[in-house]
Design a protein around this motif. Structure first.
Motif, PDB file in Angstrom:
ATOM      1  N   GLY A 120      15.015  26.771 -58.208  1.00 34.28           N
ATOM      2  CA  GLY A 120      15.056  25.759 -59.367  1.00 34.28           C
ATOM      3  C   GLY A 120      14.821  26.684 -60.555  1.00 34.28           C
ATOM      4  N   TRP A 121      13.786  27.718 -60.397  1.00 33.04           N
ATOM      5  CA  TRP A 121      13.455  28.612 -61.775  1.00 33.04           C
ATOM      6  C   TRP A 121      14.696  29.552 -61.887  1.00 33.04           C
ATOM      7  CZ3 TRP A 121      13.206  33.863 -61.221  1.00 33.04           C
ATOM      8  CH2 TRP A 121      13.184  34.543 -62.212  1.00 33.04           C
ATOM      9  N   ASN A 124      17.727  27.240 -63.595  1.00 32.27           N
ATOM     10  CA  ASN A 124      17.588  26.890 -64.899  1.00 32.27           C
ATOM     11  C   ASN A 124      17.443  27.941 -65.951  1.00 32.27           C
ATOM     12  OD1 ASN A 124      17.524  23.691 -64.907  1.00 32.27           O
ATOM     13  ND2 ASN A 124      16.580  24.439 -62.967  1.00 32.27           N
ATOM     14  N   PHE A 125      16.846  29.070 -65.508  1.00 34.27           N
ATOM     15  CA  PHE A 125      16.531  29.978 -66.384  1.00 34.27           C
ATOM     16  C   PHE A 125      17.114  31.418 -66.415  1.00 34.27           C
ATOM     17  CE2 PHE A 125      12.782  27.349 -66.138  1.00 34.27           C
ATOM     18  CZ  PHE A 125      12.713  27.109 -67.174  1.00 34.27           C
ATOM     19  N   LEU A 134      24.239  21.484 -66.879  1.00 30.21           N
ATOM     20  CA  LEU A 134      23.153  22.017 -66.355  1.00 30.21           C
ATOM     21  C   LEU A 134      22.298  20.894 -65.434  1.00 30.21           C
ATOM     22  CD1 LEU A 134      21.300  24.761 -65.974  1.00 30.21           C
ATOM     23  CD2 LEU A 134      19.593  23.814 -67.827  1.00 30.21           C
ATOM     24  N   GLU A 135      22.282  19.862 -65.842  1.00 23.68           N
ATOM     25  CA  GLU A 135      21.895  18.557 -65.247  1.00 23.68           C
ATOM     26  C   GLU A 135      22.735  18.501 -63.991  1.00 23.68           C
ATOM     27  OE1 GLU A 135      20.907  13.776 -65.664  1.00 23.68           O
ATOM     28  OE2 GLU A 135      21.756  14.827 -67.523  1.00 23.68           O
ATOM     29  N   ASN A 138      21.811  20.993 -61.391  1.00 24.12           N
ATOM     30  CA  ASN A 138      20.294  20.770 -60.746  1.00 24.12           C
ATOM     31  C   ASN A 138      20.442  19.540 -59.615  1.00 24.12           C
ATOM     32  OD1 ASN A 138      17.914  21.964 -61.779  1.00 24.12           O
ATOM     33  ND2 ASN A 138      19.285  21.881 -63.778  1.00 24.12           N
TER      34      ASN A 138
END
Length: 525
Positions: A120-121, A124-125, A134-135, A138
């Motif tokens: 997840g990190w 997103n980054f 991005l949503e 995810n």
């Protein structure tokens, strides 16, 4: 020194029949999967768009990188179940299966925690994903993670089916899986909500359904799958973890090459090139499935022959199946390589940039590695993975850092990682040959002559002959058909004259003669 006897015992001949039957069933399964894949990929690509299609594959790739855990354990459970079947020990068989299930659930929990935190990190980054997608990315990540965990816990049942050589279930489930994926592709444009999320959700549901069917079938037909219990046999667990640990290194290397390259491309070029990589990877997967079917059908027999110390028969099977794998790949790869541009335009209409070049480099890499891949089955059967994995996997792991550094120096050439992968594959097969000589007593000269030299010469002659026959014809659908026909004829002649031994040609003539005599007698009656 390997002593190869061509006059095989009757029991081994029956093994060949089982392998031939199972290979045929696996090809039926594969045919349905390929047809649906070829039909649905253009639909999915048009519905999602190039950007979302690239996002789905690269985000799913984060989860897929952890599939090395499943593939490593799958290989281990198949090996130990097949070994117990070869020995005829029912108690060991039940203990192996329960130990496998226990290990899978523990690994599943650990994988979930690691992927949720680190995956997840990273998504997103660190990844190059447009902010407005991005949503959806995810959601795709979470659904891909769920599908991965479900698949992970189903592998013990898949392993039991493969070890028992009951390949008909795979053929039947292919119909179910293909039907569901076809419905998803056709119905996806009808949904008004986010297509990327809906597509990920439906694929997750398909995984659940297939998982349930596998478990129900195994519970009904295999005694070791009926009474599940947590099993912590220390000696067996130690053997399986040792096997899995070393096998996992190879799986990590393979996954890093496949999905790691995809992520490296994303870091340098964004999701559009990921779409080209994914399409090329799917076409590469079609070719790989052809040879994998032979591996799936033959490796349980390799393990059982090793378990019963029928070493001569095992090596005969390894050499024959190695040649068969390369020859089957040759039938597909030559017309695919020559006519790839026309095939992709016919299939996708709008072909993403670099797809043709990437796919050709993939094909060349698969051809090289197919020459020795069946030797891996002997390492697995003998449970001698340590030295082989140290050398071969280290070589494969070099692909990502070398590719990354070269892209920093030459940032405008996205094909560099694929050239690196192709060159490294030559060192990879060389390492497998060297370690096989040391640990498996492989006669490298015999194997090189019977498998590698005959295969490479046959392929080179066939490719040149086919190209010379069609290169003056203008590219078209008609030329594709002509190439396929000419290639099939030339490759068949090449396999017969160069690839097969005299005893193998005699065996084929005898089989054809018996078939013709049988039909003639029936007609007379």
């Amino acid at each position: 020194m390997i002593i190869v006897k061509m006059d095989l015992p009757e029991k081994f001949q029956s093994h060949n029949k089982v392998i031939a039957k199972n290979t045929f069933l696996l090809y039926i399964r594969m045919l349905f999967l390929i047809l649906v894949q070829l039909y649905t990929v253009p639909i999915i690509l048009r519905t999602l768009g190039v950007e979302d299609y690239g996002i789905y594959n690269v985000v799913g790739g984060i989860v897929s990188m952890f599939s090395f855990i499943g593939s490593s354990l799958a290989s281990g459970s198949q090996r130990f179940i097949a070994f117990a079947l070869g020995k005829g020990n029912k108690k060991d068989l039940i203990e192996v299966f329960n130990t496998t299930v226990t290990i899978y659930y523990i690994i599943g929990i650990i994988s979930f925690l690691v992927l949720e935190l680190l995956g997840g990190w990273f998504l997103n980054f660190k990844m190059n994903i447009p902010v407005d997608r991005l949503e959806a990315a995810n959601w795709t990540f979470q659904l891909s993670l769920l599908a991965f965990l479900i698949s992970l816990t189903s592998i013990p049942y898949n392993s039991a089916i493969i070890a028992h050589e009951k390949m008909s279930l795979f053929a039947y489930l292919a119909l179910l899986e293909c039907g569901m994926k076809l419905i998803i592709a056709i119905s996806l444009p009808l949904f008004l909500c986010d297509h990327l999320i809906v597509y990920s959700l439906f694929l997750c549901i398909v995984t659940v359904i297939i998982r349930v069917v596998y478990q129900v079938y195994c519970h009904r037909y295999f005694v070791e799958c009926r009474k599940l219990s947590l099993c912590f046999n220390s000696l067996l667990r130690k053997k399986m973890i040792s096997y899995t640990s070393w096998n996992m290194i190879g799986s990590i290397a393979l996954i890093l090459r496949q999905q790691g390259l995809n992520i490296v491309l994303n870091l340098f070029f964004g999701p559009f090139l990921n779409a080209a990589h994914s399409i090329a990877q799917q076409l590469n997967g079609v070719l790989t499935q052809f040879v994998n079917n032979i591996y799936v059908a033959s490796r349980p027999q390799i393990t059982k022959l090793y378990a019963t110390q029928q070493i001569d028969s095992m090596w005969v099977l390894v050499i024959k199946s190695s040649k068969m794998s390369f020859f089957l790949l040759t039938y597909l790869s030559i017309p695919a390589f020559i006519e790839l541009d026309s095939i992709l335009k016919l299939w996708l209409k709008d072909v993403p940039a670099y797809t043709v070049a990437i796919t050709r480099l993939f094909i060349a890499t698969v051809l090289i590695e197919t020459l020795v891949n069946q030797l891996i089955g002997v390492f697995q059967a003998a449970n001698k993975l340590k030295i082989y994995q140290i050398f071969s996997s280290t070589i494969l792991l070099l692909i990502i850092p070398i590719s990354y550094v070269l892209l920093l120096i030459f940032p405008d050439n996205p094909l560099l990682p694929y050239w690196v992968s192709l060159i490294v594959s030559i060192f990879y097969i060389s390492s497998i040959m060297c370690v096989s000589k040391i640990q498996l007593n492989l006669d490298c000269g015999d194997y090189f002559y019977k498998v590698i030299l005959k295969s490479v010469i046959g392929f080179a002659i066939s490719f040149v002959c086919v190209y010379l026959c069609i290169y003056r014809i203008e590219a078209s659908l008609l030329r594709v058909a002509i190439t396929v026909i000419i290639s099939s004829i030339i490759v068949t002649i090449s396999v017969w004259t160069i690839g097969l031994e005299a005893s193998e040609r005699k065996l084929v003539r005898d089989i054809i003669g018996r078939k013709c005599l049988y039909k003639w007698k029936n007609q007379k009656l």
